[in-house]
Design a protein around this motif. Structure first.
Motif, PDB file in Angstrom:
ATOM      1  N   GLU A 177     -34.794 -33.957  -1.673  1.00 19.27           N
ATOM      2  CA  GLU A 177     -36.045 -33.958  -0.909  1.00 19.27           C
ATOM      3  C   GLU A 177     -35.783 -34.345   0.553  1.00 19.27           C
ATOM      4  O   GLU A 177     -35.059 -35.291   0.845  1.00 19.27           O
ATOM      5  N   GLY A 178     -36.387 -33.559   1.447  1.00 20.14           N
ATOM      6  CA  GLY A 178     -36.251 -33.845   2.866  1.00 20.14           C
ATOM      7  C   GLY A 178     -34.982 -33.323   3.479  1.00 20.14           C
ATOM      8  O   GLY A 178     -34.704 -33.588   4.659  1.00 20.14           O
ATOM      9  N   THR A 179     -34.179 -32.566   2.730  1.00 23.01           N
ATOM     10  CA  THR A 179     -32.920 -32.035   3.275  1.00 23.01           C
ATOM     11  C   THR A 179     -32.971 -30.513   3.295  1.00 23.01           C
ATOM     12  O   THR A 179     -33.820 -29.887   2.661  1.00 23.01           O
ATOM     13  N   ASN A 180     -32.022 -29.927   4.023  1.00 23.11           N
ATOM     14  CA  ASN A 180     -31.839 -28.475   4.031  1.00 23.11           C
ATOM     15  C   ASN A 180     -30.593 -28.160   3.223  1.00 23.11           C
ATOM     16  O   ASN A 180     -29.471 -28.448   3.658  1.00 23.11           O
ATOM     17  N   VAL A 181     -30.774 -27.598   2.042  1.00 16.55           N
ATOM     18  CA  VAL A 181     -29.648 -27.296   1.164  1.00 16.55           C
ATOM     19  C   VAL A 181     -29.059 -25.942   1.555  1.00 16.55           C
ATOM     20  O   VAL A 181     -29.760 -24.931   1.529  1.00 16.55           O
ATOM     21  N   PRO A 182     -27.766 -25.899   1.937  1.00 15.44           N
ATOM     22  CA  PRO A 182     -27.162 -24.613   2.311  1.00 15.44           C
ATOM     23  C   PRO A 182     -26.865 -23.769   1.072  1.00 15.44           C
ATOM     24  O   PRO A 182     -26.416 -24.277   0.044  1.00 15.44           O
ATOM     25  N   VAL A 183     -27.149 -22.487   1.174  1.00 15.81           N
ATOM     26  CA  VAL A 183     -26.894 -21.554   0.074  1.00 15.81           C
ATOM     27  C   VAL A 183     -26.101 -20.368   0.629  1.00 15.81           C
ATOM     28  O   VAL A 183     -26.540 -19.698   1.553  1.00 15.81           O
ATOM     29  N   GLU A 184     -24.904 -20.121   0.060  1.00 12.68           N
ATOM     30  CA  GLU A 184     -24.122 -18.948   0.445  1.00 12.68           C
ATOM     31  C   GLU A 184     -24.593 -17.753  -0.369  1.00 12.68           C
ATOM     32  O   GLU A 184     -24.618 -17.805  -1.597  1.00 12.68           O
ATOM     33  N   VAL A 185     -24.983 -16.708   0.302  1.00  9.01           N
ATOM     34  CA  VAL A 185     -25.419 -15.484  -0.370  1.00  9.01           C
ATOM     35  C   VAL A 185     -24.341 -14.415  -0.137  1.00  9.01           C
ATOM     36  O   VAL A 185     -24.100 -14.020   1.006  1.00  9.01           O
ATOM     37  N   TRP A 186     -23.690 -13.984  -1.240  1.00 10.33           N
ATOM     38  CA  TRP A 186     -22.542 -13.084  -1.158  1.00 10.33           C
ATOM     39  C   TRP A 186     -22.910 -11.679  -1.616  1.00 10.33           C
ATOM     40  O   TRP A 186     -23.779 -11.485  -2.449  1.00 10.33           O
ATOM     41  N   LEU A 187     -22.188 -10.711  -1.074  1.00  9.50           N
ATOM     42  CA  LEU A 187     -22.190  -9.343  -1.584  1.00  9.50           C
ATOM     43  C   LEU A 187     -20.735  -8.911  -1.774  1.00  9.50           C
ATOM     44  O   LEU A 187     -19.900  -9.121  -0.897  1.00  9.50           O
ATOM     45  N   ILE A 188     -20.430  -8.325  -2.919  1.00  9.33           N
ATOM     46  CA  ILE A 188     -19.075  -7.870  -3.240  1.00  9.33           C
ATOM     47  C   ILE A 188     -19.150  -6.379  -3.577  1.00  9.33           C
ATOM     48  O   ILE A 188     -19.961  -5.965  -4.400  1.00  9.33           O
ATOM     49  N   ASP A 189     -18.286  -5.579  -2.976  1.00 12.04           N
ATOM     50  CA  ASP A 189     -18.327  -4.149  -3.284  1.00 12.04           C
ATOM     51  C   ASP A 189     -17.392  -3.842  -4.449  1.00 12.04           C
ATOM     52  O   ASP A 189     -16.711  -4.729  -4.988  1.00 12.04           O
ATOM     53  N   ALA A 190     -17.360  -2.580  -4.832  1.00 16.01           N
ATOM     54  CA  ALA A 190     -16.580  -2.191  -6.017  1.00 16.01           C
ATOM     55  C   ALA A 190     -15.089  -2.399  -5.829  1.00 16.01           C
ATOM     56  O   ALA A 190     -14.329  -2.538  -6.792  1.00 16.01           O
ATOM     57  N   ALA A 191     -14.641  -2.407  -4.578  1.00 20.38           N
ATOM     58  CA  ALA A 191     -13.217  -2.604  -4.306  1.00 20.38           C
ATOM     59  C   ALA A 191     -12.864  -4.080  -4.208  1.00 20.38           C
ATOM     60  O   ALA A 191     -11.712  -4.422  -3.945  1.00 20.38           O
ATOM     61  N   GLY A 192     -13.869  -4.958  -4.379  1.00 22.49           N
ATOM     62  CA  GLY A 192     -13.591  -6.385  -4.317  1.00 22.49           C
ATOM     63  C   GLY A 192     -13.739  -6.993  -2.950  1.00 22.49           C
ATOM     64  O   GLY A 192     -13.483  -8.187  -2.763  1.00 22.49           O
ATOM     65  N   ASN A 193     -14.134  -6.159  -1.970  1.00 18.89           N
ATOM     66  CA  ASN A 193     -14.389  -6.724  -0.647  1.00 18.89           C
ATOM     67  C   ASN A 193     -15.671  -7.563  -0.683  1.00 18.89           C
ATOM     68  O   ASN A 193     -16.644  -7.191  -1.334  1.00 18.89           O
ATOM     69  N   ALA A 194     -15.700  -8.667  -0.009  1.00 15.34           N
ATOM     70  CA  ALA A 194     -16.864  -9.572  -0.059  1.00 15.34           C
ATOM     71  C   ALA A 194     -17.131 -10.196   1.300  1.00 15.34           C
ATOM     72  O   ALA A 194     -16.223 -10.345   2.117  1.00 15.34           O
ATOM     73  N   ASP A 195     -18.414 -10.531   1.495  1.00 12.10           N
ATOM     74  CA  ASP A 195     -18.797 -11.309   2.671  1.00 12.10           C
ATOM     75  C   ASP A 195     -20.089 -12.046   2.338  1.00 12.10           C
ATOM     76  O   ASP A 195     -20.744 -11.754   1.326  1.00 12.10           O
ATOM     77  N   PHE A 196     -20.457 -13.005   3.169  1.00 16.00           N
ATOM     78  CA  PHE A 196     -21.637 -13.824   2.836  1.00 16.00           C
ATOM     79  C   PHE A 196     -22.359 -14.237   4.117  1.00 16.00           C
ATOM     80  O   PHE A 196     -21.823 -14.149   5.226  1.00 16.00           O
ATOM     81  N   CYS A 197     -23.607 -14.692   3.897  1.00 12.09           N
ATOM     82  CA  CYS A 197     -24.349 -15.391   4.943  1.00 12.09           C
ATOM     83  C   CYS A 197     -24.821 -16.704   4.343  1.00 12.09           C
ATOM     84  O   CYS A 197     -24.781 -16.883   3.129  1.00 12.09           O
ATOM     85  N   ILE A 198     -25.239 -17.609   5.206  1.00  9.16           N
ATOM     86  CA  ILE A 198     -25.725 -18.905   4.721  1.00  9.16           C
ATOM     87  C   ILE A 198     -27.224 -19.024   5.013  1.00  9.16           C
ATOM     88  O   ILE A 198     -27.660 -18.846   6.155  1.00  9.16           O
ATOM     89  N   ALA A 199     -28.000 -19.272   3.958  1.00  9.19           N
ATOM     90  CA  ALA A 199     -29.430 -19.563   4.087  1.00  9.19           C
ATOM     91  C   ALA A 199     -29.635 -21.031   3.755  1.00  9.19           C
ATOM     92  O   ALA A 199     -28.785 -21.656   3.113  1.00  9.19           O
TER      93      ALA A 199
END
Length: 477
Positions: free
Chosen positions: A40-62
């Motif tokens: 409560e009262g904090t900003n919890v960071p969440v990594e949101v990832w996308l991975i393609d069929a070849a295994g390439n991945a990247d993320f953003c933080i919400a």
């Protein structure tokens, strides 16, 4: 990089605020995180990832901002305040309003004393509705001059200038302004109605509402309450505009800080003539009344004693609807060039007409209106142009409202400026309150608050020189 969008595999990686754990949800798993009161009262960071069929991945933080809005972490429900002001369009606070506050399925009603309301400890997330209401003293601010202005509006000569004035002119709540509204208001002025049968004495409009067509406020439904869905914070702008029904020139006394305007510009004299200045018991006599001047309008009460009404004989530009007939009085209200009328009386006692007839404000307040809207007194002149002019005499009127809940107004008429004493006593004769003062000629008023009085029946006596009168009032808890 060339993977079609529809086969990208979303994955959520959660990093707690303290980065003590790191959980990855594979494709097909619930895409959610769990937070607790520790967050409560904090900003919890969440990594949101996308991975393609070849295994390439990247993320953003919400970031998830954790708030306990409905039920607090300490077990309490966070609350807010809903408040606002109740005032006329010319910003006069409206006293003695009942404000209903609904949070389904419960309801609460607050009696507003000073034109402001505030409901505290309102649970956050609630759906609330605020509805003001006031329905007393229907004659407050309503005179024949209002009928003059409403008539000019209907004829298109001088349209009413604000949506609130137009709402005030709608006596029967029909959503239009017609001559029938004038008929209904006149019955109220004449004392035939104690209240309007199809309307309350006040209506309240959400101040935040903008009329789509200001020249016709009835074209769309205007809000007479205020609704807030999912209350997220305190709401302090819940203001309403109070509309006194029948008052289109803003003369209503909306609160105890306002004073009644007693000044008059002159006197409208009615010449009173009959076949004889005196009558004998059993005799019928026609008494003619003719205004010495033409006014925009006038109204008055005519007290009589030793007489009974046989028939009212309206003159030009008048009908019997311009009069109210009571056991010991006739009330009159007329506009325009309605300068003459007559009354056929039957005498129940012998006497002089000048002593048997008198102007009064007992039922309908005695006043007349010039072209500029100035208020005049009303008087009778007997025995021709050189006869005595008799205006309203000493009178003490019934307090309004009665019974008394919040405050009450005691009105009285003085034939001349004088020192007067108003004394309030209980049934045992003990003095509850005394008001002394020098009061002006004509109609005067004294306002008393409920806190100054005691419950039950009280008597109030007015003394001024050699004149005195007593009436009673009821004070309720």
């Amino acid at each position: 990089n060339c993977t079609p969008v529809d086969i990208l595999e979303p994955t959520v990686a959660v990093i707690r605020a303290d980065q003590s754990d790191h959980v990855t949800y594979p494709a097909g798993s619930p895409q959610s995180i769990v937070v607790t009161c520790d967050d409560e009262g904090t900003n919890v960071p969440v990594e949101v990832w996308l991975i393609d069929a070849a295994g390439n991945a990247d993320f953003c933080i919400a970031y998830v901002n954790v708030q306990a809005n409905i039920v607090g972490c300490d077990g309490t429900v966070p609350s807010a305040t809903v408040a606002g002001a109740l005032a006329t369009e010319n910003v006069q606070s409206v006293d003695e309003v009942s404000v209903a506050f609904n949070i389904a399925p419960s309801a609460n009603v607050m009696q507003v004393v000073d034109g402001n309301y505030a409901f505290t400890s309102v649970p956050m997330g609630s759906n609330v509705t605020v509805t003001p209401a006031k329905d007393n003293d229907p004659l407050n601010g309503v005179t024949t001059y209002d009928l003059v202005l409403i008539s000019k509006h209907i004829l298109g000569l001088e349209p009413l200038t604000t949506p609130y004035k137009m709402i005030a002119a709608d006596a029967n709540r029909s959503g239009s302004i017609t001559t029938f509204d004038i008929v209904e208001f006149r019955k109220l002025i004449l004392g035939i109605y104690e209240e309007l049968p199809a309307n309350t004495s006040w209506r309240f409009v959400d101040k935040a509402f903008n009329f789509p067509v200001p020249t016709n406020p009835f074209q769309t439904t205007f809000p007479e309450n205020m609704s807030i869905s999912n209350l997220a914070a305190s709401y302090m702008n819940g203001d309403f505009v109070g509309v006194k029904i029948g008052d289109v020139n803003n003369t209503v006394i909306a609160n105890e800080l306002q004073s009644v305007e007693d000044r008059t510009a002159g006197t409208l004299v009615f010449d009173v003539a009959a076949a004889s200045p005196s009558v004998n018991a059993g005799e019928e006599v026609v008494v003619n009344f003719k205004a010495a001047d033409i006014m925009l309008g006038y109204q008055f009460t005519m007290n009589f004693n030793g007489l009974e009404v046989v028939e009212v004989l309206p003159g030009a530009n008048m009908t019997t609807d311009n009069f109210g007939v009571f056991a010991d009085a006739i009330t009159a209200s007329a506009e325009g060039n309605a300068t003459e009328f007559a009354v056929k009386f039957r005498a129940t006692a012998s006497g002089d007409l000048s002593r048997m007839l008198a102007v009064s404000s007992r039922i309908t307040k005695a006043e007349a209106y010039t072209d500029g809207g100035q208020r005049n007194e009303v008087a009778f002149r007997f025995e021709g142009a050189n006869g005595p002019v008799i205006g309203a005499g000493f009178e003490l009127f019934q307090n309004q409202p009665n019974p008394v809940v919040g405050k009450t107004i005691i009105s009285f008429n003085l034939p001349e400026s004088a020192e007067a004493t108003l004394r309030i006593t209980n049934v045992e004769g003990r003095i509850v309150k005394v008001v002394n003062g020098t009061f002006a000629k004509g109609l005067n008023t004294v306002t008393l608050n409920r806190a100054e009085l005691e419950s039950g029946m009280l008597f109030y006596e007015l003394s001024a020189g050699k004149n005195s009168a007593v009436k009673k009032m009821i004070i309720v808890d």
